[in-house]
Structures are given as structure tokens and as C-alpha cells.
Design a protein around this motif. Sequence first.
Motif, PDB file in Angstrom:
ATOM      1  N   LEU A  97     -11.066  26.855  -0.056  1.00 41.33           N
ATOM      2  CA  LEU A  97     -10.006  25.874  -0.279  1.00 41.33           C
ATOM      3  C   LEU A  97      -9.821  24.974   0.941  1.00 41.33           C
ATOM      4  O   LEU A  97      -9.379  23.823   0.806  1.00 41.33           O
ATOM      5  CB  LEU A  97      -8.690  26.583  -0.608  1.00 41.33           C
ATOM      6  CG  LEU A  97      -8.639  27.378  -1.915  1.00 41.33           C
ATOM      7  CD1 LEU A  97      -7.251  27.978  -2.107  1.00 41.33           C
ATOM      8  CD2 LEU A  97      -9.015  26.513  -3.116  1.00 41.33           C
ATOM      9  N   ARG A  98     -10.139  25.477   2.113  1.00 42.30           N
ATOM     10  CA  ARG A  98     -10.009  24.666   3.336  1.00 42.30           C
ATOM     11  C   ARG A  98     -10.880  23.415   3.293  1.00 42.30           C
ATOM     12  O   ARG A  98     -10.611  22.444   4.010  1.00 42.30           O
ATOM     13  CB  ARG A  98     -10.418  25.491   4.560  1.00 42.30           C
ATOM     14  CG  ARG A  98      -9.496  26.614   4.928  1.00 42.30           C
ATOM     15  CD  ARG A  98      -9.919  27.230   6.266  1.00 42.30           C
ATOM     16  NE  ARG A  98      -9.220  28.476   6.508  1.00 42.30           N
ATOM     17  CZ  ARG A  98      -7.966  28.555   6.949  1.00 42.30           C
ATOM     18  NH1 ARG A  98      -7.305  27.433   7.204  1.00 42.30           N
ATOM     19  NH2 ARG A  98      -7.402  29.722   7.148  1.00 42.30           N
ATOM     20  N   THR A  99     -11.905  23.423   2.471  1.00 45.14           N
ATOM     21  CA  THR A  99     -12.834  22.286   2.464  1.00 45.14           C
ATOM     22  C   THR A  99     -12.274  21.082   1.715  1.00 45.14           C
ATOM     23  O   THR A  99     -12.862  20.004   1.777  1.00 45.14           O
ATOM     24  CB  THR A  99     -14.172  22.700   1.810  1.00 45.14           C
ATOM     25  OG1 THR A  99     -13.953  23.034   0.433  1.00 45.14           O
ATOM     26  CG2 THR A  99     -14.758  23.914   2.539  1.00 45.14           C
ATOM     27  N   ARG A 235      -9.836  26.191 -18.080  1.00 43.59           N
ATOM     28  CA  ARG A 235     -11.166  25.622 -17.853  1.00 43.59           C
ATOM     29  C   ARG A 235     -11.080  24.103 -17.682  1.00 43.59           C
ATOM     30  O   ARG A 235     -11.721  23.534 -16.801  1.00 43.59           O
ATOM     31  CB  ARG A 235     -12.073  25.980 -19.031  1.00 43.59           C
ATOM     32  CG  ARG A 235     -13.458  25.356 -18.961  1.00 43.59           C
ATOM     33  CD  ARG A 235     -14.261  25.710 -20.205  1.00 43.59           C
ATOM     34  NE  ARG A 235     -15.588  25.109 -20.183  1.00 43.59           N
ATOM     35  CZ  ARG A 235     -16.492  25.266 -21.133  1.00 43.59           C
ATOM     36  NH1 ARG A 235     -16.211  26.007 -22.201  1.00 43.59           N
ATOM     37  NH2 ARG A 235     -17.677  24.684 -21.032  1.00 43.59           N
ATOM     38  N   GLU A 236     -10.277  23.478 -18.548  1.00 47.15           N
ATOM     39  CA  GLU A 236     -10.144  22.017 -18.488  1.00 47.15           C
ATOM     40  C   GLU A 236      -9.429  21.566 -17.219  1.00 47.15           C
ATOM     41  O   GLU A 236      -9.760  20.529 -16.636  1.00 47.15           O
ATOM     42  CB  GLU A 236      -9.380  21.529 -19.719  1.00 47.15           C
ATOM     43  CG  GLU A 236      -9.256  20.015 -19.826  1.00 47.15           C
ATOM     44  CD  GLU A 236      -8.495  19.579 -21.070  1.00 47.15           C
ATOM     45  OE1 GLU A 236      -8.174  18.377 -21.155  1.00 47.15           O
ATOM     46  OE2 GLU A 236      -8.210  20.430 -21.936  1.00 47.15           O
ATOM     47  N   GLY A 242     -13.648  25.455  -9.176  1.00 44.09           N
ATOM     48  CA  GLY A 242     -12.286  25.927  -8.951  1.00 44.09           C
ATOM     49  C   GLY A 242     -12.155  27.407  -9.291  1.00 44.09           C
ATOM     50  O   GLY A 242     -13.057  28.028  -9.882  1.00 44.09           O
ATOM     51  N   PHE A 243     -11.006  27.993  -8.944  1.00 44.24           N
ATOM     52  CA  PHE A 243     -10.822  29.436  -9.041  1.00 44.24           C
ATOM     53  C   PHE A 243      -9.727  29.799 -10.053  1.00 44.24           C
ATOM     54  O   PHE A 243      -8.714  29.107 -10.176  1.00 44.24           O
ATOM     55  CB  PHE A 243     -10.447  30.009  -7.670  1.00 44.24           C
ATOM     56  CG  PHE A 243     -11.521  29.807  -6.637  1.00 44.24           C
ATOM     57  CD1 PHE A 243     -12.570  30.703  -6.527  1.00 44.24           C
ATOM     58  CD2 PHE A 243     -11.492  28.705  -5.794  1.00 44.24           C
ATOM     59  CE1 PHE A 243     -13.574  30.521  -5.582  1.00 44.24           C
ATOM     60  CE2 PHE A 243     -12.490  28.503  -4.847  1.00 44.24           C
ATOM     61  CZ  PHE A 243     -13.542  29.412  -4.746  1.00 44.24           C
ATOM     62  N   GLN A 272     -14.721  32.128 -10.652  1.00 39.91           N
ATOM     63  CA  GLN A 272     -14.964  30.758 -10.220  1.00 39.91           C
ATOM     64  C   GLN A 272     -15.616  29.990 -11.357  1.00 39.91           C
ATOM     65  O   GLN A 272     -16.518  30.498 -12.036  1.00 39.91           O
ATOM     66  CB  GLN A 272     -15.878  30.724  -8.988  1.00 39.91           C
ATOM     67  CG  GLN A 272     -16.039  29.324  -8.400  1.00 39.91           C
ATOM     68  CD  GLN A 272     -16.788  29.341  -7.072  1.00 39.91           C
ATOM     69  OE1 GLN A 272     -17.657  30.175  -6.847  1.00 39.91           O
ATOM     70  NE2 GLN A 272     -16.471  28.407  -6.195  1.00 39.91           N
ATOM     71  N   LYS A 273     -15.127  28.784 -11.579  1.00 46.74           N
ATOM     72  CA  LYS A 273     -15.699  27.931 -12.605  1.00 46.74           C
ATOM     73  C   LYS A 273     -17.101  27.490 -12.174  1.00 46.74           C
ATOM     74  O   LYS A 273     -17.304  27.080 -11.031  1.00 46.74           O
ATOM     75  CB  LYS A 273     -14.809  26.704 -12.832  1.00 46.74           C
ATOM     76  CG  LYS A 273     -15.261  25.777 -13.950  1.00 46.74           C
ATOM     77  CD  LYS A 273     -14.280  24.623 -14.101  1.00 46.74           C
ATOM     78  CE  LYS A 273     -14.748  23.632 -15.137  1.00 46.74           C
ATOM     79  NZ  LYS A 273     -13.798  22.484 -15.276  1.00 46.74           N
TER      80      LYS A 273
END
Length: 277
Positions: A97-99, A235-236, A242-243, A272-273
Motif C-alpha cells: 500500500l505504501r507504493t 471485485r468491481e 487490490g486486496f 489479492q485481485k
Amino acid sequence: MPHQRKTAEIEQQLLIEAIYLRYHYDFRGYAQSSLKRRLQAALTRFDCETLSQLQHRLLHERGVFPALLDYLTVQVSDVFRDPEYFRALREKVVPLLRTYPSLKIWVAGCSTGEEAYSLAILLREEGLLERSLIYATDINSTALQRAEAGVYDIERVPGFTENHARSGGRSSLSDHYSAAYGRVVFDKSLRRHIVFSDHSLATDSVFAEVHLISCRNVLIYFDRTLQDRALGLFREALCRRGFLGLGAKESLRFSSHAPAFEDFVAPERIFQKRGDA
């Protein structure tokens, strides 16, 4: 007796349909066995012998439905509930998430707000809160009001504190609340980063693109069709890679959306998606 049991099933279906038609809250996709137990408890509270009597009061007496909603929605939560889940977020998810230059997080089924404040504290400790926005949603307006107030009984604080420490907390939990008159209230500086809002996983649509969704111990109260609808919303809403965090007894295994996700921290039900989903 079979006849009485069938009558009770019909009464329950009619009551749930009446709620939908009159108040636009859709419980038709909830697990009916769970609803049955909660409605039986509600009969005592409203001094009714049958669900038909409760339905009559629901339709004709103001104030009955908001009170009944507390029975139909499960208000069980805790600050840093299941600390291992938050430790996994801290150690495995936060580095990714830091990115992102800014973060949006969705707590679906936030109840009275404990999980939203837990995430806000975790993000603050990790230096990410100032660039984060947490959407905390629920269908129970009374619960949302309590969540937005951020006030909890002081007797719960020892449990909160132990959970926080076990989650890998980097500060004292007392740094994030003030205490008076047998209550604690979480800092306004945390609440500035949380938007509490009404949202139904049964009827509403996606409202934002987010990087993390935490929806724990909610899907277990849905039937298979409604579970699939909710997971489709997640999902959408999730950005690429994303998580998604679910409860300990929840799974993606039987969902049509399972191929869109991969295990990230399997023991803690964090997914994770996939990049191509």
C-alpha cells in the motif's frame, strides 16, 4: 409440528417481503436460518406471539422498524478483532500500500465502527493515514451514528488494548482516545479520515475504486446468491492488484468470482485481485 413450521416459514417470508416493500431494506438473500433465530428473539422484545403480529406492528407503528433492525443486523465487533488479521495487514499488505500516492479503503458492514478505527490507527502507526480515506458502510443507521461518534464503554478497553498489542501496534492505544465518565472516545483526527455512510450489499452498487476492502463476518449471514453479488461488488471496486480481507469462516471457493482472486495471506483470509481480472 410440520404445519406450524410451514406457517412460520410463510410468516417469515411475508415479513421480509414487507420490510423490502415498505422500507427498501432487502433481507431476502440473507441466510434464513440465521434470520429465524434473530426474529424469534425479536418476538419477545416486541411482545408478539407470531411474526404476523410483528409484521402488523412493523407496518403500522412508527419506531418499530429501527428497533427491529438491531435484531436483523449483527452488531458484534471489536477494536483490532482477530489481531492476527491486522498483523498480516501490517506486515504483508501495508508495504505494498505504501507504493500508492493515496489510499482508499472500504470497510463493508462496519457495524458500530470498531474495525474502521482499528484500520485508521494502524495506518497512522504506519505513516499512511494522512493520505488515506476509509469508507465505512453499513445498512443500520443507528449503528452508523454510534460509529461516527466513536464512543465506547471503558470496560472494553482492556480487550481493545490487548488486541492492539497482539496486532503489532507501534504505539500505546491510549494515544488515540480520551477517557471520561466511564467512556472512551476516539480522536477526531482519526474520524477526519473516515466517511461513515449507508450502503447495502444487497441492493446498492459500487461507489468508488479502492485499494483494500475489509468485509469480515458479513458474508456468513448471506445465502450463496447474495454472497456472489457482494463479491462481485468487491471485485468491481478493487483496483488492479487490490486486496480483500474476509472473515475466518468465509471463503471465495464457491463464488463465480473466485478466479479473479489469488490467496495472499491464506490463513487470515486475505486475497489479492489478479492483475488480469
